[in-house]
Write a protein that holds these residues in place. Structure first.
Motif, PDB file in Angstrom:
ATOM      1  N   THR A   1       0.807  -1.169   0.090  1.00  0.00           N
ATOM      2  CA  THR A   1       0.042  -0.156  -0.008  1.00  0.00           C
ATOM      3  C   THR A   1       0.766   1.407  -0.089  1.00  0.00           C
ATOM      4  OG1 THR A   1      -1.689  -1.123   1.162  1.00  0.00           O
ATOM      5  CG2 THR A   1      -1.900   1.505   1.359  1.00  0.00           C
ATOM      6  N   ALA A   2       1.795   1.309   0.807  1.00  0.00           N
ATOM      7  CA  ALA A   2       2.735   2.380   0.760  1.00  0.00           C
ATOM      8  C   ALA A   2       3.687   2.641  -0.504  1.00  0.00           C
ATOM      9  CB  ALA A   2       3.717   2.365   1.991  1.00  0.00           C
TER      10      ALA A   2
ATOM     11  N   SER B   1      15.394  10.591  -0.750  1.00  0.00           N
ATOM     12  CA  SER B   1      14.283  10.401   0.157  1.00  0.00           C
ATOM     13  C   SER B   1      13.834   9.010   0.388  1.00  0.00           C
ATOM     14  CB  SER B   1      12.953  11.110  -0.085  1.00  0.00           C
ATOM     15  OG  SER B   1      13.341  12.589  -0.241  1.00  0.00           O
ATOM     16  N   GLY B   2      13.837   8.403  -0.966  1.00  0.00           N
ATOM     17  CA  GLY B   2      13.487   6.663  -0.775  1.00  0.00           C
ATOM     18  C   GLY B   2      14.556   6.136   0.002  1.00  0.00           C
ATOM     19  N   LEU B   3      15.842   6.391  -0.290  1.00  0.00           N
ATOM     20  CA  LEU B   3      17.033   5.656   0.749  1.00  0.00           C
ATOM     21  C   LEU B   3      16.650   5.890   2.134  1.00  0.00           C
ATOM     22  CD1 LEU B   3      19.676   4.360   0.966  1.00  0.00           C
ATOM     23  CD2 LEU B   3      20.676   6.705   1.161  1.00  0.00           C
TER      24      LEU B   3
ATOM     25  N   GLY C   1      12.812   2.542   7.870  1.00  0.00           N
ATOM     26  CA  GLY C   1      11.777   1.434   7.806  1.00  0.00           C
ATOM     27  C   GLY C   1      12.360  -0.043   8.247  1.00  0.00           C
ATOM     28  N   LEU C   2      13.499  -0.324   7.609  1.00  0.00           N
ATOM     29  CA  LEU C   2      14.089  -1.524   7.799  1.00  0.00           C
ATOM     30  C   LEU C   2      14.678  -1.501   9.305  1.00  0.00           C
ATOM     31  CD1 LEU C   2      16.411  -2.033   4.694  1.00  0.00           C
ATOM     32  CD2 LEU C   2      14.732  -3.569   5.363  1.00  0.00           C
TER      33      LEU C   2
ATOM     34  N   GLY D   1       9.527   4.234   0.938  1.00  0.00           N
ATOM     35  CA  GLY D   1      10.691   4.470   0.214  1.00  0.00           C
ATOM     36  C   GLY D   1      10.938   3.648  -1.009  1.00  0.00           C
ATOM     37  N   GLY D   2      10.442   2.379  -0.853  1.00  0.00           N
ATOM     38  CA  GLY D   2      10.833   1.737  -2.199  1.00  0.00           C
ATOM     39  C   GLY D   2      10.096   2.136  -3.302  1.00  0.00           C
ATOM     40  N   GLY D   3       8.854   2.700  -3.193  1.00  0.00           N
ATOM     41  CA  GLY D   3       8.250   3.357  -4.281  1.00  0.00           C
ATOM     42  C   GLY D   3       8.750   4.632  -4.977  1.00  0.00           C
TER      43      GLY D   3
END
Length: 483
Positions: free
Chosen positions: A64-65, A88-90, A96-97, A119-121
């Motif tokens: 979802t995110a 920002s994704g990094l 999150g990890l 972040g992955g998106g």
């Protein structure tokens, strides 16, 4: 400013591009390893943190995110270039990890998965835009072939390493151990992206961009609501009628919201298979529905109907990963019009799904099923890498982020629809007293085959768009592609 046509003739591994190429491959490898490893470690996570009843949320929160991250990352990359979205994704993925790896409760772990998904998106869309702007079109098929190959090693060793860590050390290291590798990959990519041109300077969001943000939020909220309702109903049933019916209403409302938002985040005409770019993106979604929906039940059929061990059943999935890499390798070397690869890949996948239904019979040797499923992986590698190349080729520079995000949305929702739909059909048809009934699996695969057949139609529609644009130059890249 850096221009792709100025790249030395040595190719994607030339001295000037090698750090960028290695970094991009490393980012995708990290994402692949996390995806494969987390699936393996999640049972241990759920058992230790008492989250078995909410098991599915660990995956749906990430998805979802990532849907929202893809939408926002696409808008950001088109307006400011890929660097802000990548950075920002990094930061979000590493945070999150860390949250997931140190979580004292299951709901905190799922929150960390949501942060990683956002972040992955951002990162995957930024990577697509980097490829579009750093490599000339002649190199892009090769780069996407390498990105597909980056999934092979994680698919083969990721589950094993994750299992060893979970058993011998702690499942927490599955999350924490990926973070430094992601940072190292980022450091390889970051310096090279400083010279990428930004086609449109940022400023206040216009009405169209604000509308896409709103639709992205609506899509993410709808998907989350639908999956949360389904998870809770599956866990608690209808023992308490009032909350159960509230969950049903929530699920229906979430599905309706997603159905309204999703088409508005895609190029106009995608749902009706308009020629050209819309049908390219539609083909991607239709084939992911088919493949991932079918793949989810291949190990279950082998274990329950044939009595194979889980490790032996996993050989079919490993074969598909190798076939996927081989298909991506082949697509990088075609000399005819690339849209026809979509037709070829969709046709081969439909034959493989039909063959899977035939190979499910007990008298058919196991190796036949492995060959069939590896051919399905080949079809996916051939087709999905081609859709990535085509979306960048058919997008003007100021829409590369938006259209890359649309491709990722089609990909992600295709996987959700395929696995959720196949799971619902399985729950409807299965007999709890006879879990190994082959006809149930056959029915699932034949139903999914319909999507692959529609994918053939979408591929044919893609060939009816305008001819591929001229090779990118500093002049032609300023002219939007006209359908």
């Amino acid at each position: 400013m850096f221009q792709p046509e100025a790249v030395p003739s040595g190719g994607a591994m030339s001295a000037s591009l090698r750090p960028l190429t290695i970094g991009v491959i490393a980012i995708i490898t990290c994402a692949a390893f996390e995806a494969m490893a987390v699936v393996t470690a999640m049972p241990a996570v759920a058992a230790e943190l008492d989250g078995v009843s909410s098991y599915g949320l660990a995956f749906s929160m990430y998805l979802t995110a990532s849907l929202l991250g893809s939408v926002l990352g696409g808008i950001w990359s088109d307006r400011r270039g890929p660097r802000p979205a990548l950075a920002s994704g990094l930061g979000l993925m590493v945070a999150g990890l860390a949250i997931s790896g140190t979580a004292p409760a299951f709901w905190i772990m799922t929150s960390g998965r949501a942060v990683s998904g956002l972040g992955g998106g951002f990162m995957i869309v930024a990577v697509y835009v980097i490829i579009a702007r750093a490599y000339p079109q002649r190199m892009q098929p090769v780069v996407f072939g390498w990105l597909a190959a980056a999934w092979v090693v994680p698919s083969l060793i990721g589950p094993y390493i994750s299992g060893v860590l979970a058993e011998q050390a702690s499942w927490r290291w599955v999350f924490l151990g990926v973070a430094p590798v992601v940072v190292a990959a980022f450091l390889l990519v970051w310096p090279r992206t400083a010279q990428l041109a930004v086609p449109r300077q940022g400023g206040p969001l216009d009405s169209a961009a604000r509308g896409r943000v709103a639709m992205g939020l609506l899509l993410a909220a709808g998907v989350f609501a639908a999956q949360f309702a389904l998870t809770r109903i599956a866990a608690d049933g209808f023992a308490d009628p009032v909350p159960a019916w509230l969950l049903v209403v929530l699920g229906v409302a979430g599905t309706a919201a997603a159905a309204v938002a999703f088409p508005r985040l895609l190029p106009a005409g995608t749902v009706r298979l308009a020629p050209g770019l819309p049908s390219v993106i539609a083909t991607r979604g239709l084939l992911t529905v088919t493949f991932f929906g079918a793949e989810a039940f291949v190990p279950l059929m082998l274990v329950s109907a044939r009595g194979l061990s889980a490790s032996t059943a996993g050989l079919a999935l490993s074969a598909a990963a190798i076939g996927w890499s081989a298909g991506s390798f082949v697509q990088a070397r075609v000399s005819f019009r690339r849209q026809w690869l979509l037709v070829i890949g969709a046709s081969l996948l439909s034959l493989c799904i039909g063959g899977l239904a035939l190979a499910a019979a007990a008298q058919v040797p196991f190796w036949v099923l492995v060959v069939v499923w590896s051919a399905a992986g080949f079809a996916m590698g051939l087709t999905l890498s081609s859709t990535s190349v085509l979306v960048l080729k058919l997008s003007p520079p100021h829409e590369q982020g938006r259209n890359s995000a649309a491709l990722q949305l089609s990909d992600q929702l295709g996987g959700v629809i395929g696995t959720a739909g196949a799971g619902g059909l399985f729950a409807l048809l299965r007999d709890p007293e006879a879990p190994g009934q082959v006809p149930v699996f056959v029915a699932i695969w034949l139903a999914l085959c319909v999507f692959a057949v529609v994918g053939i139609v979408a591929g044919l529609r893609a060939t009816r768009g305008d001819r591929d644009p001229l090779p990118a130059t500093s002049e032609t890249r300023k002219v939007p592609f006209q359908e």
